[in-house]
Structures are given as structure tokens and as C-alpha cells.
Design a protein around this motif. Structure first.
Motif, PDB file in Angstrom:
ATOM      1  N   LEU A  78       0.840  -1.209   0.000  1.00 38.15           N
ATOM      2  CA  LEU A  78       0.000   0.000   0.000  1.00 38.15           C
ATOM      3  C   LEU A  78       0.878   1.263   0.000  1.00 38.15           C
ATOM      4  O   LEU A  78       0.599   2.228  -0.723  1.00 38.15           O
ATOM      5  N   GLU A  79       1.946   1.225   0.789  1.00 41.04           N
ATOM      6  CA  GLU A  79       2.852   2.379   0.844  1.00 41.04           C
ATOM      7  C   GLU A  79       3.536   2.629  -0.508  1.00 41.04           C
ATOM      8  O   GLU A  79       3.888   3.755  -0.824  1.00 41.04           O
ATOM      9  N   ARG A  80       3.717   1.555  -1.254  1.00 38.32           N
ATOM     10  CA  ARG A  80       4.293   1.710  -2.596  1.00 38.32           C
ATOM     11  C   ARG A  80       3.246   2.299  -3.554  1.00 38.32           C
ATOM     12  O   ARG A  80       3.519   3.195  -4.334  1.00 38.32           O
ATOM     13  N   LEU A  81       2.005   1.807  -3.439  1.00 34.81           N
ATOM     14  CA  LEU A  81       0.933   2.267  -4.343  1.00 34.81           C
ATOM     15  C   LEU A  81       0.640   3.757  -4.177  1.00 34.81           C
ATOM     16  O   LEU A  81       0.239   4.429  -5.129  1.00 34.81           O
ATOM     17  N   HIS A 112      -5.514   3.988  12.469  1.00 33.64           N
ATOM     18  CA  HIS A 112      -4.381   4.870  12.821  1.00 33.64           C
ATOM     19  C   HIS A 112      -3.335   4.864  11.696  1.00 33.64           C
ATOM     20  O   HIS A 112      -2.819   5.909  11.311  1.00 33.64           O
ATOM     21  N   LYS A 113      -3.040   3.674  11.189  1.00 31.45           N
ATOM     22  CA  LYS A 113      -1.996   3.568  10.148  1.00 31.45           C
ATOM     23  C   LYS A 113      -2.409   4.318   8.872  1.00 31.45           C
ATOM     24  O   LYS A 113      -1.597   5.001   8.251  1.00 31.45           O
ATOM     25  N   HIS A 114      -3.687   4.179   8.505  1.00 30.60           N
ATOM     26  CA  HIS A 114      -4.176   4.904   7.325  1.00 30.60           C
ATOM     27  C   HIS A 114      -4.055   6.420   7.527  1.00 30.60           C
ATOM     28  O   HIS A 114      -3.637   7.151   6.622  1.00 30.60           O
ATOM     29  N   LEU A 115      -4.439   6.877   8.709  1.00 30.85           N
ATOM     30  CA  LEU A 115      -4.399   8.330   8.974  1.00 30.85           C
ATOM     31  C   LEU A 115      -2.959   8.841   8.911  1.00 30.85           C
ATOM     32  O   LEU A 115      -2.689   9.914   8.362  1.00 30.85           O
ATOM     33  N   ALA A 116      -2.044   8.055   9.463  1.00 32.04           N
ATOM     34  CA  ALA A 116      -0.633   8.464   9.440  1.00 32.04           C
ATOM     35  C   ALA A 116      -0.120   8.493   8.000  1.00 32.04           C
ATOM     36  O   ALA A 116       0.611   9.410   7.600  1.00 32.04           O
ATOM     37  N   LYS A 119      -1.461  11.565   6.180  1.00 27.05           N
ATOM     38  CA  LYS A 119      -0.788  12.800   6.576  1.00 27.05           C
ATOM     39  C   LYS A 119       0.644  12.852   6.029  1.00 27.05           C
ATOM     40  O   LYS A 119       1.110  13.893   5.587  1.00 27.05           O
ATOM     41  N   ALA A 120       1.298  11.700   6.019  1.00 21.56           N
ATOM     42  CA  ALA A 120       2.679  11.663   5.517  1.00 21.56           C
ATOM     43  C   ALA A 120       2.743  12.071   4.049  1.00 21.56           C
ATOM     44  O   ALA A 120       3.733  12.628   3.593  1.00 21.56           O
ATOM     45  N   HIS A 121       1.663  11.789   3.292  1.00 21.84           N
ATOM     46  CA  HIS A 121       1.664  12.115   1.852  1.00 21.84           C
ATOM     47  C   HIS A 121       0.763  13.303   1.541  1.00 21.84           C
ATOM     48  O   HIS A 121       0.462  13.563   0.382  1.00 21.84           O
ATOM     49  N   ASN A 122       0.328  13.995   2.579  1.00 21.90           N
ATOM     50  CA  ASN A 122      -0.530  15.178   2.434  1.00 21.90           C
ATOM     51  C   ASN A 122      -1.777  14.863   1.587  1.00 21.90           C
ATOM     52  O   ASN A 122      -2.162  15.637   0.710  1.00 21.90           O
ATOM     53  N   LEU A 123      -2.370  13.723   1.860  1.00 18.54           N
ATOM     54  CA  LEU A 123      -3.567  13.312   1.120  1.00 18.54           C
ATOM     55  C   LEU A 123      -4.781  13.307   2.055  1.00 18.54           C
ATOM     56  O   LEU A 123      -4.646  13.063   3.257  1.00 18.54           O
ATOM     57  N   PRO A 124      -5.963  13.537   1.493  1.00 18.67           N
ATOM     58  CA  PRO A 124      -7.159  13.422   2.324  1.00 18.67           C
ATOM     59  C   PRO A 124      -7.501  11.959   2.586  1.00 18.67           C
ATOM     60  O   PRO A 124      -7.084  11.081   1.828  1.00 18.67           O
ATOM     61  N   VAL A 125      -8.254  11.735   3.629  1.00 20.61           N
ATOM     62  CA  VAL A 125      -8.622  10.378   3.989  1.00 20.61           C
ATOM     63  C   VAL A 125     -10.138  10.204   3.812  1.00 20.61           C
ATOM     64  O   VAL A 125     -10.909  11.125   4.075  1.00 20.61           O
ATOM     65  N   ILE A 126     -10.529   9.045   3.292  1.00 20.25           N
ATOM     66  CA  ILE A 126     -11.958   8.758   3.087  1.00 20.25           C
ATOM     67  C   ILE A 126     -12.385   7.803   4.204  1.00 20.25           C
ATOM     68  O   ILE A 126     -11.896   6.669   4.304  1.00 20.25           O
ATOM     69  N   ILE A 127     -13.284   8.320   5.056  1.00 19.60           N
ATOM     70  CA  ILE A 127     -13.581   7.634   6.323  1.00 19.60           C
ATOM     71  C   ILE A 127     -14.930   6.935   6.284  1.00 19.60           C
ATOM     72  O   ILE A 127     -15.947   7.524   5.906  1.00 19.60           O
ATOM     73  N   HIS A 128     -14.915   5.675   6.712  1.00 20.73           N
ATOM     74  CA  HIS A 128     -16.143   4.892   6.876  1.00 20.73           C
ATOM     75  C   HIS A 128     -16.359   4.757   8.382  1.00 20.73           C
ATOM     76  O   HIS A 128     -15.473   4.276   9.097  1.00 20.73           O
ATOM     77  N   SER A 129     -17.517   5.183   8.872  1.00 18.86           N
ATOM     78  CA  SER A 129     -17.788   5.051  10.305  1.00 18.86           C
ATOM     79  C   SER A 129     -19.207   4.540  10.484  1.00 18.86           C
ATOM     80  O   SER A 129     -20.165   5.195  10.089  1.00 18.86           O
ATOM     81  N   ARG A 130     -19.329   3.363  11.049  1.00 19.95           N
ATOM     82  CA  ARG A 130     -20.673   2.822  11.258  1.00 19.95           C
ATOM     83  C   ARG A 130     -20.783   2.314  12.686  1.00 19.95           C
ATOM     84  O   ARG A 130     -20.027   1.441  13.114  1.00 19.95           O
ATOM     85  N   ASP A 131     -21.713   2.892  13.430  1.00 13.25           N
ATOM     86  CA  ASP A 131     -21.936   2.552  14.842  1.00 13.25           C
ATOM     87  C   ASP A 131     -20.641   2.662  15.650  1.00 13.25           C
ATOM     88  O   ASP A 131     -20.418   1.887  16.590  1.00 13.25           O
ATOM     89  N   LEU A 148      -4.490  16.934   9.017  1.00 13.32           N
ATOM     90  CA  LEU A 148      -5.610  16.011   8.811  1.00 13.32           C
ATOM     91  C   LEU A 148      -6.651  16.645   7.902  1.00 13.32           C
ATOM     92  O   LEU A 148      -7.126  17.754   8.142  1.00 13.32           O
ATOM     93  N   LYS A 149      -7.001  15.938   6.833  1.00 13.46           N
ATOM     94  CA  LYS A 149      -8.073  16.411   5.966  1.00 13.46           C
ATOM     95  C   LYS A 149      -8.787  15.190   5.394  1.00 13.46           C
ATOM     96  O   LYS A 149      -8.165  14.135   5.209  1.00 13.46           O
ATOM     97  N   GLY A 150     -10.055  15.335   5.135  1.00 14.63           N
ATOM     98  CA  GLY A 150     -10.752  14.181   4.599  1.00 14.63           C
ATOM     99  C   GLY A 150     -12.250  14.344   4.604  1.00 14.63           C
ATOM    100  O   GLY A 150     -12.784  15.438   4.809  1.00 14.63           O
ATOM    101  N   VAL A 151     -12.926  13.215   4.372  1.00  8.41           N
ATOM    102  CA  VAL A 151     -14.387  13.226   4.285  1.00  8.41           C
ATOM    103  C   VAL A 151     -14.939  12.010   5.023  1.00  8.41           C
ATOM    104  O   VAL A 151     -14.356  10.931   4.969  1.00  8.41           O
ATOM    105  N   VAL A 152     -16.028  12.227   5.733  1.00  5.68           N
ATOM    106  CA  VAL A 152     -16.754  11.103   6.307  1.00  5.68           C
ATOM    107  C   VAL A 152     -17.794  10.721   5.267  1.00  5.68           C
ATOM    108  O   VAL A 152     -18.700  11.499   4.975  1.00  5.68           O
TER     109      VAL A 152
END
Ligand code: SF4
Length: 456
Positions: A78-81, A112-116, A119-131, A148-152
Motif C-alpha cells: 500500500l505504501e508503494r501504491l 491509525h496507520k491509514h491516517l498516518a 498525513k505523511a503524503h498530504n492526502l485526504p482520507v476517506i472515512i467509513h464510520s458505522r456505529d 488532517l483532511k478528509g471526508v466522512v
């Protein structure tokens, strides 16, 4: 152009007709699609899709369902992709305590790993949150440090959770469920989210909107979601398209940036005229210096337009209900242009409104209200405070103590020259709304309270 910020076109549901799906998306004005990976294989397929189709971008990540299966080797891949140039986001990641397909500790560790990584690549994060809102917000808070930037995505939480996400700087997207007849709750939540923070998504192939509910979803079905959002926000379909496209551009860097320095711009069925960014106030709530965007329109002028340029920017005004002199600046700073353009518009039979800070007399060194007679139908004057002292504190007028009495005089004069006179204040705990209302009543003019940070 509109942007579907969340689709899974690599799924088997599109194996036989992907080209047709993309062609229908194009016909429906979907200019960009973010294909969101849910596993390592799906992330790789997202990148392959993005390399095949110019308007498809990739997000890479591993869904919380599979968190317990993520090996070190998977993560290295994933880090390579992430270095692929068409990767514009990390995800979908997050927490799913509804299906509970991976233990909570594993889901949290991988989140946590995805968020890090994001942030390391200055990319937004796409968040799935259920219950899982409580843990999700706690983890997001641990990562909030400006980067930190992204969308729920496919938001299904409460107003309170939406508010906390907004405070974290996140965007919120609503998918097909917002169109369901029994989804009043979600529509109420959406109403509480500033339109400047919403994104469009389909979550294809899931969650088809009405009237396609139960069928396979596809990006062109955004056309069923947009009118519902327009209704919720009291805006037009074009407004929602423009605003969400601008929001997606801001977050993901895809699509086309808004044209800067618009002179004439439409919101709902009104046309707004932006003739100057100069103003004799420096209001504490004003964003004209830092972020001159109103409902997806960029109003930061590189230079002030001439009368001819304003008329050219207006084009054919026939279809608009009203023309409003407003923009990010005080229109009476350019009284000659304002009057000349108003004369042109009146010759076309248009209704005209002027939004002003009421300093026109001080700016022009004479009483000006009578000059609007027969030209302006409605004037909205920002009162903003119940006393001169408070006005100075909030609006920091360049005219100092003279400003408030001058604007009160302008209101009185406007009553003699303009059919509809309204004063407004911006909602704030510092302002005594009742006293302001009383001032308006005593002056015999209409009164309106505007929401803080809601423009246009
Ligand atoms: S009067 Fe309007 S344009 Fe001027 S500083 Fe205040 S909010 Fe901004």
C-alpha cells in the motif's frame, strides 16, 4: 461538471458494461470519479482503472472489515501504491462496529496507520464510520494537527457528530439514502452541515437513490441526489453542482478550479454583481481578505471592472428574478459604476437590490440615497450592532466614530428614496438582537438576522 467522490467501479457488478456506465456518467455531467479501494487488490484495481480512464482517480486503502487480515507485506505494498500520480486519497478506512468483521483493536490499529499514511503524503482520507462514532472521533482527534483532511463518507450520524467532524475540518458526503422517503433524520442532519462542507457521492454499486432503490447504483445517479440537496439547502441544482465541485477540488485537487474574480455570479435565480473588493469596514466575520469564496464563486478581483466590463459580464439579464449589487466589498465605493450599471439594468426592466454597509455618504462626501430613486428597489443595510461603540468594535470602520451615525442617517434617507429598506445583523452572542430589532422598528424598516458564516 459534478464529481462522484466515492464509487467502486472495480467491483464485479461492472464487469460487463463499465464503458456504458462511464458513458452515462459523462452524459450526466459527471466529470470526475474517485474509485475507492476497499482491499489491497481493489486498491490496485482502482489504480489500473485510473490509468485507463482520464476522468477516474484512485483512493487506496483497506476497509475496516478486513483490518485483521492486513499483513506487514500488505502494508508495504500500500505504501508503494500511494506514490502513483492518480492516487488522490487514502481509504476507505475507519471503523465498522455494525458488522464487526474484524476485532475493534485491529480496526483501530489499521485506522491509525491509514491516517498516518494520509498525513505523511498530504492526502485526504476517506472515512467509513458505522456505529463507531465515539472511537472514530477520538482517533481523528488524536491525528488533528493541521495536516488532517478528509471526508466522512455516506454520513449516517447525528447533528452533534456532524458538528464535531466539521470542527475537525472534515467534509461530509451524503449518498443515496438521503433521497429515501423515510430518511427525514438524515435530511435534518444535512441541513445542519454548511453547504461549503458537503460532497457528492454515489457509493456505487451500493445504496442507489430513489427512484432506483434496490438496483445497482452508478455515478450518473448523482442526478437523483442533487435535487434533494438543492431542496434541503434552498439552492438551485446548479448551485449544488458548482459548490460540491468546488469543495471536491479543494479537498482532492481534481476537476477544474473556479474562475477567479467573478464580476457577475448567479445564486438561486438571482444574479449578483461584484464591482469592488474595497470596503470601509474590516468586520471581524469578513472573509474577503482570506477566503473570498461565496457559494462556490471566487470573488477576489484582480482589478476592478469598468462599467462596460460589468455589463458584458452580466450578459442577458432576462431570466433572473433580481440583480443584487453585493460581492465582497462595499458597492458605494464605486458609486458611478453602480449607478451606470443600475441604469442599464432598469432599462431592461430588472428588479435591483443593493447590499451596503451604509457608509456611502461618508465615502462619497455627500448624501447619496436620493440618487438611487427609481433605480434601486430594495436596499439591505448592515446594522450589525445596537450601539456605535459595539459597531466600532465589530466592524472596525475606517471612519471611526462617524460611521454608525452616518449609517443610521443613510437608513432614514433611504426610506425616502427606495421602496423597500431592510437592515440586517449577523447572529453573534455579542450582539443584542432585540435592541437591534427595536432600532429597525423605530426607523420603520424591515429587520433580518443573518447566520454567522452563511453568505449568499
Ligand atoms: S461590510 Fe461586508 S465586505 Fe465590508 S468588511 Fe464588513 S462583511 Fe466585509
Amino acid at each position: 461538471m459534478i464529481i462522484d467522490t466515492h464509487a467502486h467501479l472495480d467491483f464485479p457488478e461492472y464487469k460487463s458494461d463499465l464503458e456504458s456506465v462511464l458513458s452515462r456518467a459523462k452524459d450526466a455531467d459527471v466529470g470526475c470519479i474517485i474509485n475507492v479501494g476497499t482491499s489491497l487488490a481493489s486498491s490496485e484495481k482502482s489504480i489500473t482503472l485510473a490509468s485507463r480512464f482520464k476522468n477516474v482517480y484512485a483512493s487506496i486503502g483497506i476497509h475496516p472489515h478486513d483490518a485483521s487480515k492486513v499483513s506487514d507485506q500488505n502494508w508495504q505494498t500500500l505504501e508503494r501504491l500511494v506514490k502513483d500520480q492518480k492516487v488522490v486519497a487514502i481509504g476507505e478506512t475507519g471503523l465498522d462496529y455494525y458488522r464487526n468483521r474484524s476485532p475493534h483493536e485491529d480496526q483501530q490499529r489499521i485506522f491509525h496507520k491509514h491516517l498516518a499514511l494520509a498525513k505523511a503524503h498530504n492526502l485526504p482520507v476517506i472515512i467509513h464510520s458505522r456505529d463507531a462514532s465515539e472511537d472514530c472521533l477520538r482517533i481523528l482527534n488524536e491525528h488533528k494537527n493541521g495536516a488532517l483532511k478528509g471526508v466522512v463518507h455516506c454520513f449516517s450520524g447525528t447533528k452533534e457528530i456532524a458538528r464535531k467532524c466539521i470542527e475537525l475540518g472534515l467534509y461530509i458526503s451524503f449518498a443515496g439514502p438521503i433521497t429515501f422517503s423515510n430518511a427525514n433524520n438524515i435530511r435534518e442532519v444535512a441541513k445542519s452541515v454548511p453547504v461549503e462542507r458537503i460532497l457528492l457521492e454515489t457509493d456505487s454499486p451500493f445504496l442507489s437513490p430513489q427512484p432506483k432503490r434496490g438496483e445497482r447504483n452508478e455515478p450518473s445517479y448523482l442526478s437523483f441526489i442533487i435535487p434533494v440537496l438543492a431542496d434541503i439547502y434552498g439552492l438551485s441544482v446548479n448551485d449544488i453542482k458548482r459548490i460540491t465541485t468546488f469543495n471536491a477540488y479543494k479537498l482532492f485537487g481534481i476537476g477544474v478550479p473556479e474562475q477567479e474574480g467573478k464580476v457577475a455570479y448567479a445564486i438561486r435565480n438571482s444574479l449578483y454583481i461584484n464591482i469592488t473588493n474595497r470596503c470601509s469596514n474590516v468586520c471581524s466575520f469578513c472573509m474577503r481578505e482570506t477566503y473570498p469564496i461565496v457559494k462556490g464563486h471566487h470573488l477576489g478581483l484582480k482589478r476592478e471592472p469598468t462599467t462596460e466590463e460589468v455589463i458584458e459580464a452580466i450578459g442577458d439579464p432576462t431570466g433572473y428574478d433580481e440583480i443584487v449589487f453585493c460581492g465582497y466589498g462595499e458597492p458605494t465605493e464605486r458609486l458611478d459604476v453602480l449607478l451606470a450599471v443600475a441604469r442599464f439594468l432598469k432599462s431592461k426592466g430588472k428588479r435591483i437590490r443593493l447590499d451596503t454597509n451604509g457608509h456611502g455618504d461618508l465615502i462619497n462626501g455627500r448624501h447619496i440615497a436620493h440618487e438611487f430613486k427609481g433605480l434601486v428597489d430594495t436596499v439591505c443595510i448592515s446594522l450589525n450592532a445596537e450601539t456605535a461603540e459595539k459597531y466600532e468594535e465589530i466592524c472596525k470602520p475606517v471612519f471611526g466614530k462617524k460611521a454608525y451615525p452616518a449609517l443610521i442617517q443613510f437608513i432614514k434617507d433611504a426610506k425616502q428614496a427606495i421602496p423597500n429598506v431592510q437592515v440586517s445583523i449577523v447572529e453573534s452572542p455579542n450582539v443584542d438582537i432585540e435592541r437591534c430589532k427595536k432600532i429597525a422598528e423605530e426607523l420603520g424598516v424591515d429587520f433580518r438576522v443573518r447566520k454567522y458564516n452563511v453568505l449568499g
